[in-house]
Design an enzyme around this catalytic site. Sequence first.
Site, short mmCIF file in Angstrom:
data_model
loop_
_atom_site.label_atom_id
_atom_site.label_comp_id
_atom_site.label_asym_id
_atom_site.label_seq_id
_atom_site.Cartn_x
_atom_site.Cartn_y
_atom_site.Cartn_z
CG ASP A 1 -0.46 1.16 33.49
OD1 ASP A 1 -1.40 1.97 33.55
OD2 ASP A 1 0.51 1.30 32.74
CB CYS B 1 -4.33 8.75 30.93
SG CYS B 1 -3.36 7.23 30.88
CE1 TYR C 1 1.86 6.34 33.36
CE2 TYR C 1 -0.08 7.64 33.95
CZ TYR C 1 0.69 6.50 34.09
OH TYR C 1 0.31 5.51 34.98
CE1 TYR D 1 3.43 6.01 29.37
CE2 TYR D 1 4.89 4.86 30.88
CZ TYR D 1 3.75 4.90 30.12
OH TYR D 1 2.91 3.81 30.10
CD GLU E 1 -3.53 9.14 35.34
OE1 GLU E 1 -2.41 8.65 35.62
OE2 GLU E 1 -4.31 8.59 34.54
#
Length: 233
Positions: free
Chosen positions: A57, A148, A152, A176, A218
Amino acid sequence: METSESTASLGPSSPFSEELWEAIGPTYTAILDHPFITGLVDGTLPHDAFRHFVVQDSHYLRDYARALALCAAKSPTEDDVRAFARDAVNAVAAEQEMHSEFMYQLGGSAEEAEKLPVAPTTRAYTSYLLATVYGGSFLDGLAAVLPCYWIYARVGEALLAKSSPDPLYAQWIAAYGDPAFQKVVRRVVNLTDRTGADSTPRQRAVALAHFVTTARYEWMFWDASWRQESWPV
């Protein structure tokens, strides 16, 4: 009867974001059911798998920040330029701050993570992302970077009520699921709807294909961390 150019350019009758999310419904369900995600919640995810995720990441976010900077350059309004530029800075800040903290708790360091190789899925994802944002329209780039943000946020929101018995994973979930992050994502989704409404059906179809592709990346990103993916040769 022939369709006039003005009629063909009319926006969709419902928000473009609804069409986008519907298209990735099975992918999002597969993400929530993936053992990496369920392992975050019940605390059974091996720390080595989470460490792989943090390292990759960190690599990913460096290129994601570049993609957001390009979205800023192509943005239609000054407010959008500033917002994407701010998001690009924040993506780098997340890599420097949150991931450094995670690496420390895992017995490593940010410097160590930087020296580890970019894994195949990470390389493929960021290459596709940058190629789309560089070479495509603003809507194409927006659709490519949106998963993204959005996935998330939805994952964080879904997991927040459950949290995790592992403090490290609870910290990731809280980041998140945070309302401030959710607000940022709503801004990008709203921009996608505005841009989609001003686009032709063909333009929206191309953008949707990019959105579906990066949403699949993802899932692949989490799966690669679960498998602790490395280059085969």
